[in-house]
Design a protein around this motif. Sequence first.
Motif, PDB file in Angstrom:
ATOM      1  N   ASP A  31       5.553  26.489  48.163  1.00 32.80           N
ATOM      2  CA  ASP A  31       6.816  26.456  48.684  1.00 32.80           C
ATOM      3  C   ASP A  31       7.617  27.456  47.978  1.00 32.80           C
ATOM      4  O   ASP A  31       7.671  27.753  46.830  1.00 32.80           O
ATOM      5  CB  ASP A  31       7.383  25.020  48.474  1.00 32.80           C
ATOM      6  N   GLU A  32       8.634  28.080  48.692  1.00 25.80           N
ATOM      7  CA  GLU A  32       9.411  28.830  48.079  1.00 25.80           C
ATOM      8  C   GLU A  32      10.902  28.053  47.677  1.00 25.80           C
ATOM      9  O   GLU A  32      11.314  27.687  48.660  1.00 25.80           O
ATOM     10  CB  GLU A  32       9.977  30.050  48.895  1.00 25.80           C
ATOM     11  N   VAL A  33      11.457  28.167  46.542  1.00 30.80           N
ATOM     12  CA  VAL A  33      12.442  27.543  46.169  1.00 30.80           C
ATOM     13  C   VAL A  33      13.609  28.617  45.517  1.00 30.80           C
ATOM     14  O   VAL A  33      13.390  29.459  44.996  1.00 30.80           O
ATOM     15  CB  VAL A  33      12.113  26.354  44.945  1.00 30.80           C
ATOM     16  N   ARG A  34      14.830  28.308  46.241  1.00 31.87           N
ATOM     17  CA  ARG A  34      15.918  29.171  46.068  1.00 31.87           C
ATOM     18  C   ARG A  34      17.019  28.340  45.378  1.00 31.87           C
ATOM     19  O   ARG A  34      17.363  27.265  46.206  1.00 31.87           O
ATOM     20  CB  ARG A  34      16.705  29.715  47.189  1.00 31.87           C
ATOM     21  N   LEU A  35      17.476  28.857  44.105  1.00 35.02           N
ATOM     22  CA  LEU A  35      18.369  28.006  43.498  1.00 35.02           C
ATOM     23  C   LEU A  35      19.626  28.751  42.886  1.00 35.02           C
ATOM     24  O   LEU A  35      19.464  29.953  42.481  1.00 35.02           O
ATOM     25  CB  LEU A  35      17.920  27.387  42.252  1.00 35.02           C
ATOM     26  N   ARG A  36      20.741  28.210  43.786  1.00 36.15           N
ATOM     27  CA  ARG A  36      21.828  29.263  43.365  1.00 36.15           C
ATOM     28  C   ARG A  36      22.680  28.867  42.108  1.00 36.15           C
ATOM     29  O   ARG A  36      22.842  27.689  41.749  1.00 36.15           O
ATOM     30  CB  ARG A  36      23.005  28.832  44.473  1.00 36.15           C
ATOM     31  N   GLN A  37      22.818  29.692  41.156  1.00 36.60           N
ATOM     32  CA  GLN A  37      23.216  29.298  39.829  1.00 36.60           C
ATOM     33  C   GLN A  37      24.547  30.468  39.360  1.00 36.60           C
ATOM     34  O   GLN A  37      24.153  31.349  39.087  1.00 36.60           O
ATOM     35  CB  GLN A  37      22.410  29.635  38.654  1.00 36.60           C
ATOM     36  N   GLY A  38      25.686  29.707  39.772  1.00 34.83           N
ATOM     37  CA  GLY A  38      26.867  30.619  39.573  1.00 34.83           C
ATOM     38  C   GLY A  38      26.946  31.802  40.551  1.00 34.83           C
ATOM     39  O   GLY A  38      27.108  31.476  41.802  1.00 34.83           O
ATOM     40  N   ASP A  39      26.651  33.131  40.237  1.00 35.34           N
ATOM     41  CA  ASP A  39      26.900  34.158  41.047  1.00 35.34           C
ATOM     42  C   ASP A  39      25.553  34.733  41.217  1.00 35.34           C
ATOM     43  O   ASP A  39      25.104  35.713  41.548  1.00 35.34           O
ATOM     44  CB  ASP A  39      27.776  35.137  40.406  1.00 35.34           C
ATOM     45  N   ARG A  40      24.452  33.902  40.593  1.00 35.49           N
ATOM     46  CA  ARG A  40      23.151  34.499  40.574  1.00 35.49           C
ATOM     47  C   ARG A  40      22.327  33.774  41.418  1.00 35.49           C
ATOM     48  O   ARG A  40      22.512  32.294  41.464  1.00 35.49           O
ATOM     49  CB  ARG A  40      22.426  34.691  39.341  1.00 35.49           C
ATOM     50  N   GLU A  41      21.368  33.890  42.126  1.00 31.79           N
ATOM     51  CA  GLU A  41      20.319  33.282  42.797  1.00 31.79           C
ATOM     52  C   GLU A  41      18.824  33.420  42.162  1.00 31.79           C
ATOM     53  O   GLU A  41      18.236  34.600  42.263  1.00 31.79           O
ATOM     54  CB  GLU A  41      20.072  33.640  44.537  1.00 31.79           C
ATOM     55  N   ARG A  42      18.247  32.273  41.895  1.00 36.38           N
ATOM     56  CA  ARG A  42      16.914  32.317  41.467  1.00 36.38           C
ATOM     57  C   ARG A  42      15.944  31.935  42.560  1.00 36.38           C
ATOM     58  O   ARG A  42      16.143  31.119  43.174  1.00 36.38           O
ATOM     59  CB  ARG A  42      16.662  30.927  40.364  1.00 36.38           C
ATOM     60  N   ILE A  43      14.773  32.755  42.834  1.00 29.22           N
ATOM     61  CA  ILE A  43      13.932  32.668  43.771  1.00 29.22           C
ATOM     62  C   ILE A  43      12.595  32.675  43.244  1.00 29.22           C
ATOM     63  O   ILE A  43      12.325  33.353  42.460  1.00 29.22           O
ATOM     64  CB  ILE A  43      13.920  33.822  44.686  1.00 29.22           C
ATOM     65  N   VAL A  44      12.011  31.377  43.362  1.00 30.84           N
ATOM     66  CA  VAL A  44      10.752  31.035  42.674  1.00 30.84           C
ATOM     67  C   VAL A  44       9.633  30.589  43.815  1.00 30.84           C
ATOM     68  O   VAL A  44      10.103  29.871  44.508  1.00 30.84           O
ATOM     69  CB  VAL A  44      10.832  29.990  41.432  1.00 30.84           C
ATOM     70  N   VAL A  45       8.535  30.771  43.632  1.00 29.62           N
ATOM     71  CA  VAL A  45       7.451  30.422  44.336  1.00 29.62           C
ATOM     72  C   VAL A  45       6.570  29.240  43.489  1.00 29.62           C
ATOM     73  O   VAL A  45       6.229  29.536  42.332  1.00 29.62           O
ATOM     74  CB  VAL A  45       6.437  31.370  45.001  1.00 29.62           C
ATOM     75  N   VAL A  46       6.344  28.024  44.005  1.00 26.19           N
ATOM     76  CA  VAL A  46       5.768  26.946  43.396  1.00 26.19           C
ATOM     77  C   VAL A  46       4.434  27.159  43.380  1.00 26.19           C
ATOM     78  O   VAL A  46       3.614  27.534  44.203  1.00 26.19           O
ATOM     79  CB  VAL A  46       6.100  25.705  43.952  1.00 26.19           C
ATOM     80  N   ARG A  47       3.807  27.300  41.866  1.00 29.43           N
ATOM     81  CA  ARG A  47       2.395  27.404  41.694  1.00 29.43           C
ATOM     82  C   ARG A  47       2.077  26.002  41.470  1.00 29.43           C
ATOM     83  O   ARG A  47       0.860  25.542  42.246  1.00 29.43           O
ATOM     84  CB  ARG A  47       2.200  28.350  40.543  1.00 29.43           C
ATOM     85  N   HIS A  48       2.394  25.228  40.604  1.00 33.94           N
ATOM     86  CA  HIS A  48       1.922  23.811  40.078  1.00 33.94           C
ATOM     87  C   HIS A  48       3.221  22.957  40.332  1.00 33.94           C
ATOM     88  O   HIS A  48       4.380  23.180  40.150  1.00 33.94           O
ATOM     89  CB  HIS A  48       1.617  23.822  38.690  1.00 33.94           C
ATOM     90  N   VAL A  49       3.015  21.627  40.746  1.00 33.38           N
ATOM     91  CA  VAL A  49       3.864  20.636  40.962  1.00 33.38           C
ATOM     92  C   VAL A  49       3.894  19.858  39.718  1.00 33.38           C
ATOM     93  O   VAL A  49       2.935  19.410  39.236  1.00 33.38           O
ATOM     94  CB  VAL A  49       3.252  19.770  42.268  1.00 33.38           C
ATOM     95  N   LEU A  50       4.979  19.788  39.151  1.00 33.71           N
ATOM     96  CA  LEU A  50       5.191  18.965  37.779  1.00 33.71           C
ATOM     97  C   LEU A  50       5.951  17.791  37.996  1.00 33.71           C
ATOM     98  O   LEU A  50       7.039  17.801  38.674  1.00 33.71           O
ATOM     99  CB  LEU A  50       5.862  19.752  36.824  1.00 33.71           C
ATOM    100  N   ARG A  51       5.741  16.832  37.393  1.00 26.35           N
ATOM    101  CA  ARG A  51       6.458  15.553  37.608  1.00 26.35           C
ATOM    102  C   ARG A  51       7.110  15.191  36.219  1.00 26.35           C
ATOM    103  O   ARG A  51       8.369  14.498  36.323  1.00 26.35           O
ATOM    104  CB  ARG A  51       5.621  14.440  37.708  1.00 26.35           C
ATOM    105  N   LYS A  52       6.819  15.708  35.103  1.00 23.03           N
ATOM    106  CA  LYS A  52       7.512  15.569  33.710  1.00 23.03           C
ATOM    107  C   LYS A  52       8.118  16.806  33.300  1.00 23.03           C
ATOM    108  O   LYS A  52       7.302  18.041  33.688  1.00 23.03           O
ATOM    109  CB  LYS A  52       6.544  14.952  32.923  1.00 23.03           C
ATOM    110  N   ARG A  53       9.201  16.665  32.723  1.00 22.28           N
ATOM    111  CA  ARG A  53       9.641  18.143  31.977  1.00 22.28           C
ATOM    112  C   ARG A  53       8.858  18.586  31.093  1.00 22.28           C
ATOM    113  O   ARG A  53       8.287  17.679  30.138  1.00 22.28           O
ATOM    114  CB  ARG A  53      10.968  17.885  31.322  1.00 22.28           C
TER     115      ARG A  53
END
Length: 153
Positions: A75-97
Motif C-alpha cells: 500500500d502507498e501511504v501519504r501523510l501530511r505533516q505541516g507543510d510537507r507530505e510524506r509518501i511511503v510504500v509499505v514493505r512490512h506490516v508492523l504491529r508494535k513500535r
Amino acid sequence: MSDMPPSQARSRTKVKPMTSKGTGESDTGGVRADVWVWSVRLAKTRSAAATACRAGQVRVNGQRVKPAHTVRAGDEVRLRQGDRERIVVVRHVLRKRVGAPVAVEAYVDNSPPPPPREAVAPAGIRDRGTGRPTKRDRRDMERLRGLAPKPHE
C-alpha cells in the motif's frame, strides 16, 4: 467435559503467533492505519496518528482513511505533516513500535526532499530585552514573512 485437570485442558488451547522474529512484524494480513503510522515512527504518539487519520491527513492508495483502516504490504501511504507530505510504500506490516533503524526498513520513502533551510523566509529576529515591537517593527516583520502588502511609495 473431559476428565483432564483444568491446567492441562488450558495448555491444549491453540495460540496464534502474532509476530515473527520478535520485531513486531506481522506474518500475514494487515494492521490498523494509525498503528502502522505510529509503529514506523511517522507520528510521535498513537493518538497523534489517529488524530491525523480523522483529520484526513492520512491517505492509503489515494483514499482518505479512518484510523481503523487496514494497511497491507504494498500500500502507498501519504501523510501530511505541516507543510510537507510524506509518501511511503509499505514493505512490512508492523504491529508494535520499533527502533528507528528497523522502522526505516519497513517502508520505501518516496517523499520529495524537504526544502532547504535557506529557502525558508527569515523571520524578524529581535534582540532579547528590547521590549514590545513598534508598529513600524511589526510591519517590517510582516513584510519579511510575506504577509503584508508592499508600502505605497
